[in-house]
Design a protein around this motif. Structure first.
Motif, PDB file in Angstrom:
ATOM      1  N   PHE A 165       0.835  -1.208   0.000  1.00  0.00           N
ATOM      2  CA  PHE A 165       0.000   0.000   0.000  1.00  0.00           C
ATOM      3  C   PHE A 165       0.867   1.254   0.000  1.00  0.00           C
ATOM      4  O   PHE A 165       0.569   2.239  -0.687  1.00  0.00           O
ATOM      5  N   LYS A 166       1.967   1.241   0.778  1.00  0.00           N
ATOM      6  CA  LYS A 166       2.868   2.397   0.808  1.00  0.00           C
ATOM      7  C   LYS A 166       3.497   2.641  -0.560  1.00  0.00           C
ATOM      8  O   LYS A 166       3.637   3.787  -0.991  1.00  0.00           O
ATOM      9  N   ILE A 167       3.884   1.555  -1.247  1.00  0.00           N
ATOM     10  CA  ILE A 167       4.481   1.690  -2.573  1.00  0.00           C
ATOM     11  C   ILE A 167       3.470   2.276  -3.553  1.00  0.00           C
ATOM     12  O   ILE A 167       3.785   3.179  -4.344  1.00  0.00           O
ATOM     13  N   ILE A 168       2.236   1.771  -3.504  1.00  0.00           N
ATOM     14  CA  ILE A 168       1.188   2.284  -4.392  1.00  0.00           C
ATOM     15  C   ILE A 168       0.915   3.756  -4.100  1.00  0.00           C
ATOM     16  O   ILE A 168       0.802   4.589  -5.017  1.00  0.00           O
ATOM     17  N   ARG A 169       0.808   4.091  -2.820  1.00  0.00           N
ATOM     18  CA  ARG A 169       0.533   5.480  -2.430  1.00  0.00           C
ATOM     19  C   ARG A 169       1.674   6.399  -2.869  1.00  0.00           C
ATOM     20  O   ARG A 169       1.432   7.499  -3.373  1.00  0.00           O
ATOM     21  N   PHE A 170       2.916   5.952  -2.689  1.00  0.00           N
ATOM     22  CA  PHE A 170       4.069   6.742  -3.109  1.00  0.00           C
ATOM     23  C   PHE A 170       4.061   6.961  -4.621  1.00  0.00           C
ATOM     24  O   PHE A 170       4.314   8.076  -5.095  1.00  0.00           O
ATOM     25  N   THR A 171       3.746   5.912  -5.374  1.00  0.00           N
ATOM     26  CA  THR A 171       3.728   6.012  -6.838  1.00  0.00           C
ATOM     27  C   THR A 171       2.672   6.997  -7.301  1.00  0.00           C
ATOM     28  O   THR A 171       2.913   7.831  -8.194  1.00  0.00           O
ATOM     29  N   ILE A 172       1.489   6.915  -6.688  1.00  0.00           N
ATOM     30  CA  ILE A 172       0.403   7.834  -7.070  1.00  0.00           C
ATOM     31  C   ILE A 172       0.803   9.279  -6.794  1.00  0.00           C
ATOM     32  O   ILE A 172       0.599  10.180  -7.625  1.00  0.00           O
ATOM     33  N   LYS A 173       1.385   9.518  -5.631  1.00  0.00           N
ATOM     34  CA  LYS A 173       1.788  10.875  -5.282  1.00  0.00           C
ATOM     35  C   LYS A 173       2.878  11.393  -6.223  1.00  0.00           C
ATOM     36  O   LYS A 173       2.861  12.566  -6.608  1.00  0.00           O
ATOM     37  N   LEU A 174       3.804  10.514  -6.603  1.00  0.00           N
ATOM     38  CA  LEU A 174       4.864  10.921  -7.520  1.00  0.00           C
ATOM     39  C   LEU A 174       4.291  11.290  -8.879  1.00  0.00           C
ATOM     40  O   LEU A 174       4.684  12.295  -9.485  1.00  0.00           O
ATOM     41  N   VAL A 175       3.344  10.495  -9.355  1.00  0.00           N
ATOM     42  CA  VAL A 175       2.705  10.783 -10.642  1.00  0.00           C
ATOM     43  C   VAL A 175       1.955  12.112 -10.578  1.00  0.00           C
ATOM     44  O   VAL A 175       2.023  12.935 -11.501  1.00  0.00           O
ATOM     45  N   VAL A 176       1.243  12.344  -9.466  1.00  0.00           N
ATOM     46  CA  VAL A 176       0.492  13.597  -9.309  1.00  0.00           C
ATOM     47  C   VAL A 176       1.448  14.790  -9.273  1.00  0.00           C
ATOM     48  O   VAL A 176       1.181  15.837  -9.873  1.00  0.00           O
ATOM     49  N   LEU A 177       2.578  14.641  -8.588  1.00  0.00           N
ATOM     50  CA  LEU A 177       3.550  15.735  -8.516  1.00  0.00           C
ATOM     51  C   LEU A 177       4.119  16.064  -9.888  1.00  0.00           C
ATOM     52  O   LEU A 177       4.198  17.243 -10.271  1.00  0.00           O
ATOM     53  N   VAL A 178       4.504  15.045 -10.643  1.00  0.00           N
ATOM     54  CA  VAL A 178       5.035  15.270 -11.992  1.00  0.00           C
ATOM     55  C   VAL A 178       3.977  15.907 -12.880  1.00  0.00           C
ATOM     56  O   VAL A 178       4.262  16.815 -13.674  1.00  0.00           O
ATOM     57  N   CYS A 232      12.233  23.060 -11.461  1.00  0.00           N
ATOM     58  CA  CYS A 232      11.555  21.775 -11.644  1.00  0.00           C
ATOM     59  C   CYS A 232      11.636  21.318 -13.096  1.00  0.00           C
ATOM     60  O   CYS A 232      11.935  20.148 -13.379  1.00  0.00           O
ATOM     61  N   HIS A 233      11.374  22.213 -14.019  1.00  0.00           N
ATOM     62  CA  HIS A 233      11.442  21.853 -15.434  1.00  0.00           C
ATOM     63  C   HIS A 233      12.874  21.486 -15.837  1.00  0.00           C
ATOM     64  O   HIS A 233      13.079  20.559 -16.640  1.00  0.00           O
ATOM     65  N   ALA A 234      13.858  22.200 -15.287  1.00  0.00           N
ATOM     66  CA  ALA A 234      15.246  21.875 -15.606  1.00  0.00           C
ATOM     67  C   ALA A 234      15.601  20.478 -15.102  1.00  0.00           C
ATOM     68  O   ALA A 234      16.268  19.704 -15.799  1.00  0.00           O
ATOM     69  N   PHE A 235      15.116  20.141 -13.907  1.00  0.00           N
ATOM     70  CA  PHE A 235      15.397  18.807 -13.364  1.00  0.00           C
ATOM     71  C   PHE A 235      14.704  17.721 -14.178  1.00  0.00           C
ATOM     72  O   PHE A 235      15.300  16.679 -14.484  1.00  0.00           O
ATOM     73  N   LEU A 236      13.428  17.958 -14.551  1.00  0.00           N
ATOM     74  CA  LEU A 236      12.705  16.970 -15.347  1.00  0.00           C
ATOM     75  C   LEU A 236      13.363  16.784 -16.716  1.00  0.00           C
ATOM     76  O   LEU A 236      13.431  15.666 -17.233  1.00  0.00           O
ATOM     77  N   SER A 237      13.840  17.887 -17.307  1.00  0.00           N
ATOM     78  CA  SER A 237      14.527  17.771 -18.601  1.00  0.00           C
ATOM     79  C   SER A 237      15.824  16.983 -18.453  1.00  0.00           C
ATOM     80  O   SER A 237      16.138  16.126 -19.289  1.00  0.00           O
ATOM     81  N   PHE A 238      16.564  17.265 -17.388  1.00  0.00           N
ATOM     82  CA  PHE A 238      17.802  16.523 -17.129  1.00  0.00           C
ATOM     83  C   PHE A 238      17.510  15.037 -16.929  1.00  0.00           C
ATOM     84  O   PHE A 238      18.193  14.174 -17.499  1.00  0.00           O
ATOM     85  N   LEU A 239      16.465  14.746 -16.157  1.00  0.00           N
ATOM     86  CA  LEU A 239      16.105  13.354 -15.909  1.00  0.00           C
ATOM     87  C   LEU A 239      15.663  12.677 -17.198  1.00  0.00           C
ATOM     88  O   LEU A 239      16.006  11.516 -17.462  1.00  0.00           O
ATOM     89  N   GLY A 240      14.901  13.413 -18.020  1.00  0.00           N
ATOM     90  CA  GLY A 240      14.461  12.850 -19.290  1.00  0.00           C
ATOM     91  C   GLY A 240      15.631  12.547 -20.212  1.00  0.00           C
ATOM     92  O   GLY A 240      15.649  11.513 -20.891  1.00  0.00           O
ATOM     93  N   ASN A 241      16.626  13.429 -20.229  1.00  0.00           N
ATOM     94  CA  ASN A 241      17.809  13.182 -21.058  1.00  0.00           C
ATOM     95  C   ASN A 241      18.578  11.955 -20.587  1.00  0.00           C
ATOM     96  O   ASN A 241      19.083  11.177 -21.401  1.00  0.00           O
ATOM     97  N   ILE A 242      18.666  11.800 -19.272  1.00  0.00           N
ATOM     98  CA  ILE A 242      19.374  10.638 -18.719  1.00  0.00           C
ATOM     99  C   ILE A 242      18.650   9.350 -19.096  1.00  0.00           C
ATOM    100  O   ILE A 242      19.273   8.366 -19.542  1.00  0.00           O
ATOM    101  N   LEU A 243      17.333   9.344 -18.922  1.00  0.00           N
ATOM    102  CA  LEU A 243      16.555   8.131 -19.196  1.00  0.00           C
ATOM    103  C   LEU A 243      16.498   7.805 -20.681  1.00  0.00           C
ATOM    104  O   LEU A 243      16.293   6.652 -21.064  1.00  0.00           O
ATOM    105  N   SER A 244      16.665   8.832 -21.536  1.00  0.00           N
ATOM    106  CA  SER A 244      16.572   8.602 -22.978  1.00  0.00           C
ATOM    107  C   SER A 244      17.894   8.157 -23.598  1.00  0.00           C
ATOM    108  O   SER A 244      17.952   7.899 -24.800  1.00  0.00           O
TER     109      SER A 244
END
Length: 375
Positions: A145-158, A353-365
């Motif tokens: 339940f904690k993992i599911i709750r954490f995932t939902i919150k992370l998705v909502v934050l993004v 926040c956008h700079a971090f998301l872009s950096f993360l996206g570049n790493i994952l891609s």
């Protein structure tokens, strides 16, 4: 950004070393004496000036909260042998440093989840089982339940951060709702990430820092038992309990409670003004102080109304919960956010926040071959 990270590392290195002095020198001075308080003045000063070297929001805001507010308050309590640093038996050096500098609280602390009132205790969504009834299956389900709750919150934050791209086209009420969501989830994630190394290195069982504030059934429940519990505990020890003990014998129990509640919210508002100054480097406008004073007045009135009706009439928890969250959201739009928006702090947050998301996206891609070479 490289200079900012260097300053951040130097700052926290200095903060850690300062606690060697507190642990080995100040703790040897008898508590309650002016000498112990005076001996802590250099640490108070150090914690006040250290965050001035930071300019980014996501490094500066937590540092100001941890050092300027919480650490200084903990050390002030420690000067009089009170608070989390004055444990019996004494804390070990690693535990002392972690407790002094980080917003953590041990699970066995008896002040954790102290009910604000009997009504709120009954309305709480937390259902605690006796330890003997907790089976491995229950523990497994709780982890899931904690993992599911954490995932939902992370998705909502993004999702909330992504919506900022369309901010000029969104209704102001929706933008305020996004701000509230971002602020809550951002603070919760930062505090949770701070606790990770403490759990891993020291093996401590820590109490949660938030208790699903969107499920609050009253303002008393929201501020006393759900929102930023670490700050609530420190404010209770350094403001609420002393003020109540002073005024109750003179004014009576109800007036003493009201004075303590209003004083606690006033101090919280003033400390938020300090936080806003570090983030904007602009003179205070006292709007955020007024926000917390309004909350304190409303919490006090709520307590009196509950005592007056004595359980004879009560809103359904769905209705009271909606009213509570709506009230906090509306007053936040009125008094909490305008100062940050006026000085462009919100825009800095969004850009980081956008700079971090872009950096993360570049790493994952990056192609799979790159990761294979690295591994």
């Amino acid at each position: 950004m490289g200079v900012e990270i260097q300053n951040f590392v130097k700052l926290w290195t200095a903060a850690v070393w300062s606690q060697f002095y507190t642990y080995y020198v100040v703790s040897r001075i008898p508590s309650g004496l002016l000498t112990r308080l005076v001996s802590l003045v250099p640490i108070f000063y150090l914690f006040i000036i250290l965050p001035l070297s930071l300019s980014s929001f996501h490094l500066g805001a937590p540092t100001v909260l941890y050092l300027v507010w919480l650490a200084n308050f903990k050390l002030l309590l420690f000067a009089f042998n009170l608070g989390p640093l004055s444990s019996h038996p004494p804390l070990s050096l690693p535990h002392f440093i972690a407790t002094a500098l980080l917003p953590i609280k041990y699970k066995d602390d008896p002040t954790h989840f102290r009910p604000s009132s009997s009504n709120d205790a009954q309305n709480s969504s937390i259902k605690r089982r006796p330890t003997s009834q907790i089976t491995p299956e229950i523990m497994r389900k709780r982890r899931q339940f904690k993992i599911i709750r954490f995932t939902i919150k992370l998705v909502v934050l993004v999702a909330a951060i992504s919506l900022y791209r369309y901010r000029p086209h969104l209704h102001p009420c929706l933008v305020t709702a996004i701000y509230c969501c971002h602020m809550y989830l951002g603070i919760e994630f930062v505090l949770a990430l701070t606790a990770v190394p403490v759990r891993a290195i020291l093996g401590l069982e820590l109490a949660r820092q938030f208790n699903e504030p969107y499920l609050a059934t009253s303002l008393q429940d929201f501020w006393g038992r759900r929102w930023n519990l670490i700050v609530s505990t420190i404010l209770r020890q350094i403001v609420y309990d002393p003020v109540r003990s002073i005024f109750t014998p003179k004014l009576g129990r109800n007036s003493g409670l009201a004075a303590a509640t209003l004083a606690t919210f006033l101090v919280s508002g003033l400390m938020h003004e300090v936080l806003y100054f570090y983030l904007s480097r602009e003179s205070p406008t006292w709007e955020v102080t007024l926000f917390f004073v309004v909350q304190g007045i409303c919490v006090t009135l709520e307590i009196y109304v509950k005592k007056a009706v004595a359980g004879r009439w009560r809103l359904h928890r769905a209705a009271s919960g909606l009213l509570t969250v709506a009230f906090v959201g509306v007053t936040s739009a009125w008094l909490f956010f305008p100062q940050l928006i006026r000085y462009g702090v919100d825009q800095r947050v969004i850009e980081e926040c956008h700079a971090f998301l872009s950096f993360l996206g570049n790493i994952l891609s990056l192609p799979t071959s790159y990761w294979r070479r690295k591994l």
